[in-house]
Design a protein around this motif. Sequence first.
Motif, short mmCIF file in Angstrom:
data_model
loop_
_atom_site.label_atom_id
_atom_site.label_comp_id
_atom_site.label_asym_id
_atom_site.label_seq_id
_atom_site.Cartn_x
_atom_site.Cartn_y
_atom_site.Cartn_z
N ALA A 286 -3.92 -4.30 9.11
CA ALA A 286 -4.73 -5.34 8.46
C ALA A 286 -4.83 -5.12 6.96
O ALA A 286 -4.69 -6.06 6.17
CB ALA A 286 -6.13 -5.36 9.09
N THR A 287 -5.03 -3.88 6.55
CA THR A 287 -5.14 -3.57 5.13
C THR A 287 -3.82 -3.81 4.41
O THR A 287 -3.79 -4.34 3.29
CB THR A 287 -5.59 -2.12 4.94
OG1 THR A 287 -6.77 -1.87 5.70
CG2 THR A 287 -5.88 -1.83 3.48
N SER A 288 -2.73 -3.43 5.04
CA SER A 288 -1.42 -3.60 4.41
C SER A 288 -1.07 -5.07 4.24
O SER A 288 -0.43 -5.46 3.25
CB SER A 288 -0.34 -2.88 5.22
OG SER A 288 -0.20 -3.47 6.50
N VAL A 289 -1.49 -5.92 5.19
CA VAL A 289 -1.20 -7.36 5.09
C VAL A 289 -1.88 -7.95 3.86
O VAL A 289 -1.27 -8.67 3.06
CB VAL A 289 -1.64 -8.09 6.37
CG1 VAL A 289 -1.62 -9.60 6.16
CG2 VAL A 289 -0.71 -7.73 7.52
N PHE A 290 -3.16 -7.66 3.70
CA PHE A 290 -3.88 -8.21 2.55
C PHE A 290 -3.35 -7.63 1.24
O PHE A 290 -3.27 -8.35 0.23
CB PHE A 290 -5.37 -7.93 2.70
CG PHE A 290 -6.04 -8.78 3.74
CD1 PHE A 290 -6.30 -10.12 3.51
CD2 PHE A 290 -6.41 -8.25 4.96
CE1 PHE A 290 -6.91 -10.91 4.47
CE2 PHE A 290 -7.01 -9.02 5.93
CZ PHE A 290 -7.27 -10.37 5.68
N LEU B 77 -1.74 2.61 0.62
CA LEU B 77 -2.13 3.09 1.95
C LEU B 77 -2.31 4.60 1.96
O LEU B 77 -3.28 5.12 2.51
CB LEU B 77 -1.09 2.67 2.99
CG LEU B 77 -1.14 1.22 3.47
CD1 LEU B 77 -0.03 0.97 4.48
CD2 LEU B 77 -2.49 0.88 4.08
N VAL B 78 -1.37 5.31 1.34
CA VAL B 78 -1.46 6.77 1.31
C VAL B 78 -2.68 7.22 0.51
O VAL B 78 -3.52 8.00 0.99
CB VAL B 78 -0.17 7.39 0.73
CG1 VAL B 78 -0.33 8.89 0.57
CG2 VAL B 78 1.02 7.07 1.64
N ALA B 79 -2.81 6.73 -0.72
CA ALA B 79 -3.94 7.13 -1.56
C ALA B 79 -5.26 6.62 -1.01
O ALA B 79 -6.28 7.33 -1.04
CB ALA B 79 -3.73 6.61 -2.99
N GLY B 80 -5.26 5.39 -0.48
CA GLY B 80 -6.50 4.84 0.07
C GLY B 80 -6.97 5.59 1.29
O GLY B 80 -8.17 5.81 1.49
N LEU B 81 -6.03 6.02 2.13
CA LEU B 81 -6.39 6.80 3.31
C LEU B 81 -6.95 8.16 2.92
O LEU B 81 -7.94 8.63 3.50
CB LEU B 81 -5.17 6.96 4.22
CG LEU B 81 -5.40 7.67 5.56
CD1 LEU B 81 -6.41 6.89 6.41
CD2 LEU B 81 -4.09 7.82 6.32
#
Length: 276
Positions: free
Chosen positions: A197-201, A85-89
């Motif tokens: 949503a992204t974290s769930v997948f 999440l951190v790197a993707g953001l």
Amino acid sequence: MPRAGVKKVVVSAVGVLAAAFFAFPTYWMISTALKPSDQLLSDSYDLVPFGVTFRHFLDGIGKAGFTTALGNSVIAALGAVACALVAGLLAAVPLARMRFRGRKGFVLLVLVAQMAPFEALLIPMYLLMRDLDLLDRLPGLILVYFGATLPFTAWTLRGFIRGIPADLEEAAMVDGCGRWSAFRRVTLPLLGPGLVATSVFGFITAWNEFLYALTFMQSEDKFTLPVWLSGFHTQFGTDWGGTMAASTVFTLPVLIFFLVVQRNLVAGLTAGAVKG
């Protein structure tokens, strides 16, 4: 009956049949876990178990290594999701908001990385983990899951950010906010459903992964739950009651996580469909 009413009934019936079709494997898993041992290998396939027992659940949870494997799975999945999440953001923001040379090529590279099958990357990842001395280490598994979920996270968050008008940030900057402050105060709160949503997948991907954990984790105290579940199959046969009971327990964290965030998940999926 009016034509619209007939169409509604047909659509509802198809929806019910589809839901029953996809829910049946889960029902069969739970039903098998509740059956007494003498009914598991019988010739008759009873949809409803006769004589419910919780012995398989007690044996499965009480099997050696369950709590350790559960802890390893939680740490690996949550650690990979947090890092992704951190790197993707950080990758999605410039891809969605900024214009620079090579941006389209980088977006295509992210998409190609997402399309690469896990099996094709197994040997290169193994050699890399060996050279980094991260084999049989939980941080190494987190790093692998992070690399596996990062392309999807960056690609998806890019779509969510593009769905938020840039005018909102520009208005905040006119009012005196810097670029980072405008993003943190305006865009980031609106991005909440997309992050969920992204974290769930990402969590489901890391939680269910088996091949990399089996290859990289060589000590029993480093096994994750999918690898631990394979221990119910031995040279003497398969403990189907224990397998189904442990599989039911294995699905509970994902189910609970989904129920907690389902409202934000639906909102995030809808928001992500606005712009690609």
